[in-house]
Design an enzyme around this catalytic site. Structure first.
Site, PDB file in Angstrom:
ATOM      1  N   SER A 152      16.186  -1.063   5.737  1.00  0.00           N
ATOM      2  CA  SER A 152      15.018  -0.268   5.404  1.00  0.00           C
ATOM      3  C   SER A 152      13.794  -1.151   5.161  1.00  0.00           C
ATOM      4  CB  SER A 152      15.329   0.601   4.186  1.00  0.00           C
ATOM      5  OG  SER A 152      14.552   1.781   4.197  1.00  0.00           O
ATOM      6  N   LYS A 204      -1.161  20.058  -5.759  1.00  0.00           N
ATOM      7  CA  LYS A 204      -1.240  19.036  -6.790  1.00  0.00           C
ATOM      8  C   LYS A 204       0.087  18.856  -7.518  1.00  0.00           C
ATOM      9  CE  LYS A 204      -3.231  15.990  -9.370  1.00  0.00           C
ATOM     10  NZ  LYS A 204      -3.598  14.679  -8.814  1.00  0.00           N
TER      11      LYS A 204
END
Length: 332
Positions: A152, A204
């Site tokens: 990764s 949000k």
């Protein structure tokens, strides 16, 4: 013995003698009220510090290396804020430290090549990219090599180097991105805890663990993951000179070194000696490697230990409530 060896030895000896004399005068002779034992202990400390400083000076004046090595080990974070089981320790790699080491090696005229030792399962996205960029900017051959794991974010870093080597049993790959959140909405209902929203902006509080994800929020968060993944694929394909579709076909799998080599994810298989022989060919001279480490003073070490203790205590409480401020975490 070469003239450089003699010069280095002379600098270290002179530095140690000067430090010993200064320490004795300052801490033993001048302040007559100090206990002799205390003066002796402080003098020894000054001698050690002075000898180390003289050794650093000798290395800069008469370098005995021509290749630099930096290590990326454990999970990759921005500032090493994740403490280990022992207070003051850190589980993973501090990205800012690694970048500083690479930049210092790049500025060192003696370092003609850079070795990047990788033993990491990945970590945070931007810190991993900072290390990759620093390696890519190094002025000279850059060879990354996997020991146990190069997955990764570790592979993202390797894509910024000229070559990637691995052992036959190394674990390589996991070219993907993962986002996660803790969903404790049902537990909150059982405990009588309700979530009231006060936010400006539709997304949000997307990913907040105290509420269920809406279909739009799920699509929004998945879009972020997909965007990072496409960037990851393009970066790796460019750095490795591979077809992006071949990267996507791995579907974030991990491979043993042999298989990774066959797929083109690794350039060569070999151990550390093989790598040094290869670097010697690249710079056309026998290789001597110096490992660059973070530059930290005593105050920084003490401050880091105190911060780790405070973090460990706070994490034990706060970690049971939420993953982080948003409840959504993105990493390689």
């Amino acid at each position: 013995m070469s003239e450089d060896d003699v010069g280095r030895g002379a600098i270290v000896i002179v530095g140690g003698i000067v430090a010993a004399v200064l320490g004795f005068l300052i801490f033993v002779v001048l302040p007559g009220s100090l206990a002799d034992l205390l003066g002796l202990l402080v003098t020894v400390g000054v001698v050690i510090l002075g000898t180390r400083a003289a050794g650093d000076l000798a290395d800069s004046v008469f370098p005995d290396y021509n290749a630099a090595e930096v290590a990326v080990e454990g999970p990759i974070t921005r500032d090493g804020a994740t403490p280990g089981p022992i207070p003051g320790g850190s589980v993973g790699t501090t990205a800012d430290d690694v970048v500083e080491q690479i930049e210092r090696a790049d500025e060192d005229d003696a370092a003609e090549a850079l070795l990047v030792k990788l033993d990491t399962p990945g970590g945070e996205v931007v810190p991993s990219d900072d290390i990759r960029r620093a390696a890519a900017d190094f002025d000279g051959p850059t060879v990354a090599y996997a020991t146990d794991v190069c997955a990764s974010g570790g592979y993202w870093i390797a894509s910024g180097c000229d070559e990637l080597w691995a052992r036959q049993a190394s674990i390589v790959g996991s070219i993907g991105v993962i986002g996660s959140r803790v969903n404790v909405s049902e537990l909150a209902d059982e405990l009588g805890v309700s979530y009231e929203r006060f936010a400006a902006g539709e997304y949000k509080d997307a990913g907040m663990p105290l509420k269920e994800l809406s279909a739009d929020e799920r699509e929004y968060l998945q879009g972020i993951i997909d965007g990072f993944y496409e960037d990851f694929v393009e970066r790796v394909a460019e750095g490795r000179g591979m077809d992006p579709e071949a990267i996507r076909d791995t579907e974030a799998r991990i491979y043993l070194g042999d298989d990774a080599h066959e797929l083109g994810l690794v350039d060569e298989l070999g151990d550390r000696d093989d790598i040094e022989e290869h670097v010697a060919d690249l710079i056309d001279t026998e290789v001597s490697v110096r490992e660059f480490e973070p530059e930290r003073g005593l105050a920084d070490r003490l401050r880091g230990g105190a911060a780790a203790v405070a973090y460990a205590f706070g994490a034990g409480v706060a970690g049971t409530v939420a993953d982080d401020e948003r409840g959504f975490r993105l990493r390689f």
